[in-house]
Design a protein around this motif. Structure first.
Motif, PDB file in Angstrom:
ATOM      1  N   LEU A   1      28.197  40.785  35.960  1.00 50.23           N
ATOM      2  CA  LEU A   1      28.794  40.389  37.208  1.00 50.23           C
ATOM      3  C   LEU A   1      30.447  41.237  36.961  1.00 50.23           C
ATOM      4  O   LEU A   1      30.019  42.148  37.586  1.00 50.23           O
ATOM      5  CB  LEU A   1      28.621  39.021  37.422  1.00 50.23           C
TER       6      LEU A   1
ATOM      7  N   LYS B   1      29.677  43.092  41.945  1.00 48.45           N
ATOM      8  CA  LYS B   1      28.634  42.965  42.271  1.00 48.45           C
ATOM      9  C   LYS B   1      29.090  41.484  43.228  1.00 48.45           C
ATOM     10  O   LYS B   1      29.113  41.432  44.460  1.00 48.45           O
ATOM     11  CB  LYS B   1      27.019  42.637  42.217  1.00 48.45           C
ATOM     12  N   ASP B   2      29.581  40.782  42.495  1.00 47.70           N
ATOM     13  CA  ASP B   2      30.258  39.423  43.695  1.00 47.70           C
ATOM     14  C   ASP B   2      31.372  39.718  43.775  1.00 47.70           C
ATOM     15  O   ASP B   2      32.317  38.759  44.895  1.00 47.70           O
ATOM     16  CB  ASP B   2      30.394  38.409  42.432  1.00 47.70           C
TER      17      ASP B   2
ATOM     18  N   THR C   1      34.718  41.148  47.331  1.00 43.92           N
ATOM     19  CA  THR C   1      34.014  41.431  48.250  1.00 43.92           C
ATOM     20  C   THR C   1      35.218  42.633  48.719  1.00 43.92           C
ATOM     21  O   THR C   1      36.067  42.677  48.002  1.00 43.92           O
ATOM     22  CB  THR C   1      34.400  40.228  49.136  1.00 43.92           C
TER      23      THR C   1
END
Length: 70
Positions: free
Chosen positions: A52, A57-58, A60
């Motif tokens: 991550l 990808k976490d 927004t």
């Protein structure tokens, strides 16, 4: 709803973490022992954190834009 997504998998993870270290005579599959089980879980957690951190990808799109504005 987000809280339910976090709470729901807990019983399955608890059963898995509680059964993996058991000796083979207490369950059908071979037991790993507490040290190996802890090392396995630590490796998985660290792998997820690194993944991550690298892929982001976490995060927004709104968070990305807010960080750029600062």
């Amino acid at each position: 709803m987000e809280l339910l997504d976090r709470v729901r998998p807990h019983p399955a993870a608890g059963r898995l973490g509680g059964r993996l270290p058991l000796p083979a005579h207490q369950r059908r599959r071979p037991g790993f022992g507490t040290v190996v089980t802890s090392a396995l879980f630590l490796t998985v957690i660290l792998g997820l954190v690194v993944y991550l951190a690298v892929t982001r990808k976490d995060v927004t799109e709104q968070e990305r834009l807010a960080r750029r504005a600062v």
